[in-house]
Design a protein around this motif. Structure first.
Motif, short mmCIF file in Angstrom:
data_model
loop_
_atom_site.label_atom_id
_atom_site.label_comp_id
_atom_site.label_asym_id
_atom_site.label_seq_id
_atom_site.Cartn_x
_atom_site.Cartn_y
_atom_site.Cartn_z
N GLY A 96 131.68 45.30 78.86
CA GLY A 96 132.55 44.22 79.34
C GLY A 96 132.47 43.98 80.84
N LEU A 97 133.10 42.88 81.25
CA LEU A 97 133.03 42.45 82.64
C LEU A 97 134.35 42.75 83.35
N ASN A 98 134.30 42.81 84.68
CA ASN A 98 135.54 42.97 85.45
C ASN A 98 136.14 41.59 85.74
N ASP A 99 137.20 41.55 86.56
CA ASP A 99 137.85 40.25 86.78
C ASP A 99 137.01 39.30 87.65
N LYS A 100 135.88 39.82 88.18
CA LYS A 100 134.98 38.93 88.93
C LYS A 100 133.79 38.51 88.06
N PHE A 101 133.91 38.75 86.78
CA PHE A 101 132.85 38.38 85.82
C PHE A 101 131.53 39.12 86.08
N GLN A 102 131.66 40.31 86.66
CA GLN A 102 130.47 41.18 86.82
C GLN A 102 130.63 42.34 85.85
N VAL A 103 129.49 42.93 85.48
CA VAL A 103 129.60 44.04 84.54
C VAL A 103 130.32 45.22 85.20
N ASP A 104 131.08 45.92 84.39
CA ASP A 104 131.81 47.09 84.87
C ASP A 104 130.84 48.28 84.89
N ALA A 105 130.47 48.71 86.10
CA ALA A 105 129.43 49.74 86.22
C ALA A 105 129.86 51.04 85.53
N ALA A 106 131.17 51.36 85.63
CA ALA A 106 131.65 52.59 84.98
C ALA A 106 131.49 52.47 83.46
N GLY A 107 131.69 51.26 82.96
CA GLY A 107 131.51 50.99 81.52
C GLY A 107 130.06 51.20 81.11
N ILE A 108 129.14 50.79 81.99
CA ILE A 108 127.70 50.98 81.70
C ILE A 108 127.44 52.49 81.59
N LYS A 109 127.99 53.22 82.54
CA LYS A 109 127.75 54.67 82.55
C LYS A 109 128.27 55.31 81.26
N ARG A 110 129.47 54.89 80.87
CA ARG A 110 130.08 55.44 79.66
C ARG A 110 129.28 55.11 78.40
N ALA A 111 128.59 53.95 78.42
CA ALA A 111 127.87 53.51 77.21
C ALA A 111 126.54 54.23 77.03
N ILE A 112 126.11 54.96 78.06
CA ILE A 112 124.81 55.64 77.97
C ILE A 112 124.91 56.88 77.09
N ASN A 113 123.94 57.07 76.22
CA ASN A 113 123.88 58.30 75.43
C ASN A 113 122.42 58.74 75.34
N SER A 114 122.15 59.73 74.52
CA SER A 114 120.79 60.30 74.51
C SER A 114 119.74 59.34 73.94
N ASN A 115 120.19 58.25 73.31
CA ASN A 115 119.22 57.26 72.80
C ASN A 115 118.92 56.15 73.80
N THR A 116 119.71 56.09 74.87
CA THR A 116 119.55 54.98 75.82
C THR A 116 118.20 55.09 76.54
N ILE A 117 117.49 53.93 76.57
CA ILE A 117 116.21 53.93 77.29
C ILE A 117 116.25 53.02 78.52
N ALA A 118 117.20 52.08 78.53
CA ALA A 118 117.21 51.13 79.65
C ALA A 118 118.59 50.55 79.85
N ILE A 119 118.83 50.13 81.10
CA ILE A 119 120.04 49.35 81.36
C ILE A 119 119.62 48.04 82.04
N VAL A 120 120.48 47.04 81.88
CA VAL A 120 120.16 45.71 82.40
C VAL A 120 121.30 45.24 83.29
N GLY A 121 120.93 44.59 84.40
CA GLY A 121 121.93 43.92 85.24
C GLY A 121 121.47 42.48 85.41
#
Ligand code: 0PR
Length: 387
Positions: free
Chosen positions: A138-163
């Motif tokens: 999800g996004l923050n109130d400035k319509f940018q991705v929530d970086a902490a949320g990205i970190k939380r979504a990472i698991n051992s299957n994650t190969i890439a993140i996108v901004g």
């Protein structure tokens, strides 16, 4: 197909009649699209070199060299003269190549990619095609991705993140430096989608706007999409994919043994591909130079600010957020935004419609008189809907 062919003159006339119902950029009425009229030089160059095919590079070694030069120019523009990459068919192919590269490098199955909720639908397409699971944050109130949320979504299957640097719906820029820290910490591929923003943000910076780091100067960034057929004023199709180094760019190399130059490798999704696009991008970059693009971006921003200032003066309308680039989101508490878009369409304006707002993109073909006419019609629409 008919047996006997028709004379060119008759056909051209028929085509003109048949294509009349299309919107045209020069009318100024396409006010929600990320494309624009190609620069006249790009158009000229493109039509002159239509027969060049980069799918058979052995036949066109000179165009191969021009593509390398073009990528060097774009790489330097994005703080990395060593970047490798290609001029491709558009942002969709560029984003697909980035995810394909990440998948190849990971050498794994069951891969996941973490993207912002605002990521362009080309990531969904690419994930489907590549058999990747896509995880949206999800996004923050400035319509940018929530970086902490990205970190939380990472698991051992994650190969890439996108901004995203210039989101499709509002032109916002994700916190790429924070995503970079996460990518470096977790040893993940980081792709930045600057399909739109790539030709805007560096010029905004030169115009003294406060522009956050989003390009290869940010250490964790592995690849960037930057589309010349959006704010680069190049003809369709011309997207751009840039990798931090040649090694990354070659991860998806496919050996093609039978072509004219002998053993060749293709590192794009498509085989036969337009050399004319590459030559046109090369020409327009050289011709406009940084000064030319800066002037264009400055004009687009002047109209953006004008529109953003005038919209809230119209009854029941407001802007979604202060614009970061030449994109304005218009929303309404009082009226159904879909109805406004429909009424605008009846008045021959084409805008983009998102679930809660209308997107206006102040592209280089949009002039002040178009903005004035648009604002007048928008007021009339609101008066009509308001009774
Ligand atoms: N990344 C971002 C951030 C985009 O906004 C887009 C497309 C893409 C990637 C994919 O680019 P291609 O369409 O080149 O593959 N954004 C445009 C949009 O949604 C596409 C577009 C362009 C739509 C012109 C309509 C139009 O008239 O607005």
């Amino acid at each position: 197909m008919q047996t006997k062919g028709l004379p060119q003159k008759i056909l051209l006339k028929e085509l003109e009649t048949k294509l009349k119902e299309d919107f045209t950029f020069d009318s100024g009425r396409i006010i929600g699209s990320m494309c624009t009229c190609p620069h006249p030089l790009a158009r000229k160059v493109y039509t002159r070199f239509l027969d060049k095919n980069l799918g058979d590079s052995g036949l066109f070694p000179a165009v191969v060299k021009l593509e390398i030069e073009t990528i060097q120019m774009l790489g330097t523009h994005l703080s990395n003269p060593q970047a490798s990459g290609h001029i491709v068919t558009g942002g969709t192919e560029a984003n697909t190549l980035a995810l394909w590269t990440a998948k190849k490098l990971s050498k794994r199955s069951n891969c996941e990619v973490v993207v912002p909720a605002s990521a362009h639908c080309s990531f969904d397409k690419a994930a489907d095609l590549l058999g990747l699971r896509i995880v949206k944050v999800g996004l923050n109130d400035k319509f940018q991705v929530d970086a902490a949320g990205i970190k939380r979504a990472i698991n051992s299957n994650t190969i890439a993140i996108v901004g995203v640097a210039g989101t499709t719906e509002l032109g916002m820029v994700d916190p790429i430096s924070e995503l970079s820290e996460i990518a470096l910490e977790e040893d993940l591929y980081l792709h930045v989608d600057g399909a739109f923003g790539g030709f805007v943000l560096p010029f905004l910076k030169e115009l003294k706007y406060d522009v956050p780091g989003f390009d290869f100067a940010v250490p964790g960034v592995s690849s960037i999409t930057i589309d010349p057929h959006k704010m680069g004023l190049a003809p369709i199709p011309s997207g751009g994919i840039l990798f931090r180094n040649e090694g990354l760019g070659k991860a998806v190399a496919w050996n093609i043994p039978y072509l004219s130059g002998g053993e060749t490798h293709q590192t794009t999704l498509v085989g036969t591909r337009s050399g004319a696009s590459v030559i046109a991008v090369w020409a327009v970059l050289k011709h406009l130079g940084r000064e030319g693009y800066r002037r264009i971006v400055k004009r687009c921003m002047r109209l953006t600010w004008k529109l953003a200032e005038e919209i809230p003066k119209i009854r029941g309308l407001s802007i979604v957020a202060e614009p970061v680039m030449n994109i304005v989101g218009v929303k309404s508490e009082a009226f159904d935004i879909r109805q406004i878009a429909q009424e605008l369409r009846l008045r021959k304006w084409s805008v983009s419609l998102f679930p809660h707002h209308i997107r206006i993109v102040l592209m280089p073909h949009v002039q002040e008189r178009h903005v004035n006419m648009f604002l007048e019609d928008l007021s009339k629409v609101v008066d009509k809907l308001g009774g």
